[in-house]
Motif scaffolding. Structure first.
Motif, PDB file in Angstrom:
ATOM      1  N   ASP A  55      22.788  37.516 -24.849  1.00  0.00           N
ATOM      2  CA  ASP A  55      23.764  38.174 -23.986  1.00  0.00           C
ATOM      3  C   ASP A  55      24.130  37.255 -22.832  1.00  0.00           C
ATOM      4  O   ASP A  55      23.424  36.294 -22.541  1.00  0.00           O
ATOM      5  CB  ASP A  55      23.239  39.523 -23.485  1.00  0.00           C
ATOM      6  CG  ASP A  55      21.878  39.432 -22.802  1.00  0.00           C
ATOM      7  OD1 ASP A  55      21.714  38.602 -21.881  1.00  0.00           O
ATOM      8  OD2 ASP A  55      20.973  40.189 -23.187  1.00  0.00           O
ATOM      9  N   ALA A  56      25.260  37.543 -22.217  1.00  0.00           N
ATOM     10  CA  ALA A  56      25.747  36.742 -21.092  1.00  0.00           C
ATOM     11  C   ALA A  56      26.205  37.676 -19.989  1.00  0.00           C
ATOM     12  O   ALA A  56      26.897  38.661 -20.245  1.00  0.00           O
ATOM     13  CB  ALA A  56      26.896  35.847 -21.533  1.00  0.00           C
ATOM     14  N   LYS A  57      25.822  37.356 -18.759  1.00  0.00           N
ATOM     15  CA  LYS A  57      26.260  38.161 -17.622  1.00  0.00           C
ATOM     16  C   LYS A  57      27.744  37.915 -17.380  1.00  0.00           C
ATOM     17  O   LYS A  57      28.191  36.779 -17.290  1.00  0.00           O
ATOM     18  CB  LYS A  57      25.466  37.804 -16.380  1.00  0.00           C
ATOM     19  CG  LYS A  57      24.024  38.214 -16.462  1.00  0.00           C
ATOM     20  CD  LYS A  57      23.264  37.834 -15.211  1.00  0.00           C
ATOM     21  CE  LYS A  57      21.809  38.217 -15.381  1.00  0.00           C
ATOM     22  NZ  LYS A  57      20.980  37.651 -14.318  1.00  0.00           N
ATOM     23  N   VAL A  58      28.493  39.002 -17.315  1.00  0.00           N
ATOM     24  CA  VAL A  58      29.920  38.941 -17.030  1.00  0.00           C
ATOM     25  C   VAL A  58      30.144  39.802 -15.792  1.00  0.00           C
ATOM     26  O   VAL A  58      29.933  41.020 -15.851  1.00  0.00           O
ATOM     27  CB  VAL A  58      30.764  39.458 -18.219  1.00  0.00           C
ATOM     28  CG1 VAL A  58      32.242  39.425 -17.878  1.00  0.00           C
ATOM     29  CG2 VAL A  58      30.476  38.652 -19.480  1.00  0.00           C
ATOM     30  N   SER A  63      26.254  42.807 -19.319  1.00  0.00           N
ATOM     31  CA  SER A  63      25.790  41.692 -20.146  1.00  0.00           C
ATOM     32  C   SER A  63      26.074  41.972 -21.616  1.00  0.00           C
ATOM     33  O   SER A  63      25.201  42.429 -22.361  1.00  0.00           O
ATOM     34  CB  SER A  63      24.294  41.458 -19.934  1.00  0.00           C
ATOM     35  OG  SER A  63      24.029  41.097 -18.608  1.00  0.00           O
ATOM     36  N   PRO A  64      27.295  41.695 -22.075  1.00  0.00           N
ATOM     37  CA  PRO A  64      27.608  41.977 -23.478  1.00  0.00           C
ATOM     38  C   PRO A  64      26.826  41.065 -24.426  1.00  0.00           C
ATOM     39  O   PRO A  64      26.508  39.921 -24.082  1.00  0.00           O
ATOM     40  CB  PRO A  64      29.109  41.693 -23.577  1.00  0.00           C
ATOM     41  CG  PRO A  64      29.387  40.750 -22.459  1.00  0.00           C
ATOM     42  CD  PRO A  64      28.429  41.113 -21.364  1.00  0.00           C
ATOM     43  N   SER A  88      22.027  31.850 -21.189  1.00  0.00           N
ATOM     44  CA  SER A  88      22.225  33.231 -21.618  1.00  0.00           C
ATOM     45  C   SER A  88      20.894  33.945 -21.467  1.00  0.00           C
ATOM     46  O   SER A  88      19.899  33.335 -21.066  1.00  0.00           O
ATOM     47  CB  SER A  88      22.704  33.294 -23.072  1.00  0.00           C
ATOM     48  OG  SER A  88      21.675  32.852 -23.940  1.00  0.00           O
ATOM     49  N   GLY A  89      20.889  35.223 -21.800  1.00  0.00           N
ATOM     50  CA  GLY A  89      19.659  35.989 -21.891  1.00  0.00           C
ATOM     51  C   GLY A  89      19.377  36.281 -23.349  1.00  0.00           C
ATOM     52  O   GLY A  89      20.257  36.125 -24.202  1.00  0.00           O
TER      53      GLY A  89
END
Length: 152
Positions: A55-58, A63-64, A88-89
């Motif tokens: 996931d990525a923080k937006v 975090s999609p 990313s996470g």
């Protein structure tokens, strides 16, 4: 259906065997976080069973999920490239069994064994190129206006 990323099986046998000599078996429960964005990348994993989401923080959007990784796929790319910070996470979507690797030890072997290092850099670079494309398509799916004419 997405195209498959290069799996560990794409490494030449002798280099794959050298890499796997560093492997430790680990287990994650569903919902466990493997790493967070901007965390120092000290380890990486190859999935044996289960699924891990990236996931990525937006800002303003949470975090999609960008990609789901499964059997044979590499979790964590930032361990190989300075400044070794996760971009990313990652979270266990299901119970996960994986091989875990000490990033410092593997980087050290990459520096001292040119053939091994070249094979690992090529493998991880191929995965990185694949993930960039997957991320681009996913973000367009999530955020491009419908009917905007933007094609994936």
């Amino acid at each position: 259906m997405r195209s498959a990323a290069p799996k560990v099986s794409t490494l030449p046998v002798e280099h794959r065997e050298r890499l796997m000599a560093f492997a430790e078996d680990v287990y994650f429960e569903s919902g466990d976080r493997l790493f967070e964005e901007q965390q120092h990348a000290e380890r990486f994993w190859i999935v044996k069973t289960g699924a891990v989401t990236l996931d990525a923080k937006v800002p303003g959007r949470g975090s999609p999920v960008i990609e789901t990784l499964r059997h044979g796929e590499l979790v964590g790319l930032s361990w190989l490239f300075p400044p070794y910070l996760c971009q990313s996470g990652a979270e266990a979507m299901t119970p996960v069994r994986a091989y875990e690797f000490d990033a410092t030890a593997v980087r050290s072997l990459c520096r001292t064994d040119e053939g091994f290092g070249a094979a690992v850099y090529f493998w991880v670079g191929s995965i990185l190129a694949h993930r960039l494309q997957v991320t681009r398509v996913r973000l367009l799916d999530l955020y491009a206006p419908h009917g905007s004419g933007i094609m994936a």
